[in-house]
Design an enzyme around this catalytic site. Structure first.
Site, short mmCIF file in Angstrom:
data_model
loop_
_atom_site.label_atom_id
_atom_site.label_comp_id
_atom_site.label_asym_id
_atom_site.label_seq_id
_atom_site.Cartn_x
_atom_site.Cartn_y
_atom_site.Cartn_z
N GLU A 1 2.14 -9.08 11.55
CA GLU A 1 1.78 -8.63 10.33
C GLU A 1 2.98 -8.73 9.44
O GLU A 1 3.09 -9.21 8.48
CB GLU A 1 0.92 -7.50 9.97
CG GLU A 1 0.36 -7.31 8.82
CD GLU A 1 -0.51 -6.07 8.63
OE1 GLU A 1 -0.80 -5.45 9.87
OE2 GLU A 1 -1.12 -5.75 7.78
N ASP B 1 0.87 -1.24 -0.02
CA ASP B 1 0.09 0.00 0.12
C ASP B 1 0.94 1.28 0.11
O ASP B 1 0.38 2.40 -0.81
CB ASP B 1 -1.03 -0.10 1.18
CG ASP B 1 -1.76 -1.14 1.20
OD1 ASP B 1 -1.87 -2.15 0.50
OD2 ASP B 1 -2.56 -1.31 2.11
C1 DGY Z 1 -5.94 -2.04 4.20
O1 DGY Z 1 -7.05 -1.54 4.52
O2 DGY Z 1 -4.95 -1.57 4.81
C2 DGY Z 1 -5.71 -2.68 3.04
O3 DGY Z 1 -4.27 -2.99 2.85
C3 DGY Z 1 -6.27 -2.31 1.78
O4 DGY Z 1 -6.63 -3.43 1.01
#
Ligand code: DGY
Length: 421
Positions: free
Chosen positions: A393, A163
């Site tokens: 994570e 992201d």
């Molecule tokens: C989040 O909400 O962090 C996700 O990566 C979007 O898919």
């Protein structure tokens, strides 16, 4: 490698199982089915429950759009702890979903399951999934490479799964921020603000969602008007690897016509990937398709061509050397962005932390290319991180600290999978 950790990993997958699909973490951060999380989680299930592994992928494809797109998120149940949830996206065919996709790992995972299943069971499952996989690969090329360049473009950083990688910084800065969504964010109630994307990034993420919703998620309209379009090396490398695996599966089914179609995709993408090599920078460069500019930034996706093709690309040695250099600058590999660069942040999501799912891709690619020593170093680091800090994570590459969501499904799955290699 401890049996106790393996039992804990299985317990995490059990706890995060919502019946046919697995949420990434029970902490509240991600209360739905995520596309590449689910596929990679299936590799963990495959170590002890093959039918459940198949089911994970089958449930994901139950939400495939008629266009062939497999959404990044399927909202099967209560999604009230997540923003933006199904009320914001307002789309989905059979299942409420997001309106964008995620890295194309499904065919690669299906090949793995097929090759380890009892033959008649594998064939039965594959016969139902193969047309869906083919439809999704066709969609990638028709919707995201309508000019036939051989490289597909993403329309949102979330599609990459990485992201907030520095790779998107310039393109994201071009996106109008829209109204602030700081008061709507829920992710920072479940993870520290300092390890998540920033406020300005989130405002733009949501403004992109709103603009695609207003375009009715129409691929042609989006291609014309998307404020962000990036032909990302990592995304294309993952798709190319999946193309190879899909081709293999289609040949196993004697579907020669479909196999020929995928061969054309492979040739186009192989040629296009090679044009993205920059001798001066010693990396493959992504491209800001919207602006027509190269993105010369060494994110981990730039190393993924080693995973793409089983050893026919010319640059594997150079990528291996670059990777080794990164490893020598951290305690645990592999950082998600080149250490030492100004954008490198060891604790912030995809700007530096280690993600075991990408480690697996590198391990797999390096092994295929004969770089077994380097592959083993990354595998050992991956297992050591879980040993030290549990099933976070992602992990700080300098200290090994677990960050983000806790008791994370894909980390548990990768632990089970990587210890089996
Ligand atoms: C989040 O909400 O962090 C996700 O990566 C979007 O898919």
């Amino acid at each position: 490698m401890s049996n106790e950790l393996a039992s804990r990993a299985q317990a995490i997958l059990r706890a995060n199982d919502r019946g046919g699909y697995t949420i990434p973490t029970s902490s509240g951060l991600y209360p739905a089915q995520w596309n590449w999380d689910s596929c990679l989680v299936a590799l963990g299930f495959a170590q002890y429950d093959m039918p459940r592994a198949w089911q994970e992928v089958e449930t994901l494809f139950s939400g495939q759009w008629k266009s062939g797109m497999v959404p990044s998120i399927l909202f099967h149940g209560d999604d009230s702890t997540y923003f933006p949830n199904s009320k914001i996206w307002q789309c989905g065919d059979a299942v409420p979903s997001s309106g964008i996709t995620q890295p194309a790992v499904a065919a690669t995972v299906v090949r793995y399951l097929f090759e380890r299943s009892e033959p008649s069971e594998g064939k039965h499952r594959l016969t139902r999934l193969a047309p869906k996989l083919l439809a999704s690969h066709r969609w990638f090329y028709s919707a995201r490479d309508p000019d036939g360049t051989g490289l597909v473009s993403i329309i949102h950083p979330w599609e990459s799964g990485m992201d907030n990688s520095p790779i998107w910084d310039e393109a994201l800065a071009d996106v109008p921020p829209g109204p602030s969504v700081a008061h709507l964010r829920k992710d920072t109630s479940f993870a520290q603000t300092s390890v998540r994307p920033t406020g300005p990034e989130y405002d733009r993420y949501i403004n992109l969602v709103v603009s695609y919703r207003e375009a009715g998620y129409d691929p042609a309209l989006i291609w014309q008007a998307a404020p962000l379009l990036i032909a990302d090396i990592g995304f294309n490398a993952i798709l190319q690897r999946a193309n190879h695996d899909l081709l293999h599966l289609l040949r196993c089914m004697d579907d020669h016509e479909a196999a020929d179609e995928v061969t054309v995709m492979i040739s186009a993408t192989a040629a296009a990937l090679e044009t993205r090599w920059s001798e001066a920078d010693g990396i493959y460069c992504s491209r800001n398709t919207r602006r027509g500019r190269d993105i010369v930034k060494p994110g981990i996706g730039c190393l993924l061509p080693v995973y793409a093709d089983g050893g026919t690309l010319a640059r594997h040695r150079a990528l291996g050397a670059r990777l080794e250099d990164w490893l020598n600058k951290v305690t645990y590999g592999v950082p998600s962005f080149e250490p030492g660069r100004p954008e490198f942040e060891p604790r912030r999501y995809w700007r530096g932390p280690v993600w075991l799912v990408v480690n697996w891709m590198l391990i797999d690619g390096l092994r295929q290319n004969g770089a077994t020593r380097l592959a083993e170093r990354i595998r050992r680091d991956s297992l050591a991180l879980v040993d030290l800090s549990g099933f976070g994570e992602y992990f700080d590459p300098l200290t090994g600290e677990a960050l983000g969501g806790t008791e994370f499904s894909w980390t548990a799955a990768m632990y089970l999978f990587l210890r089996s290699l």
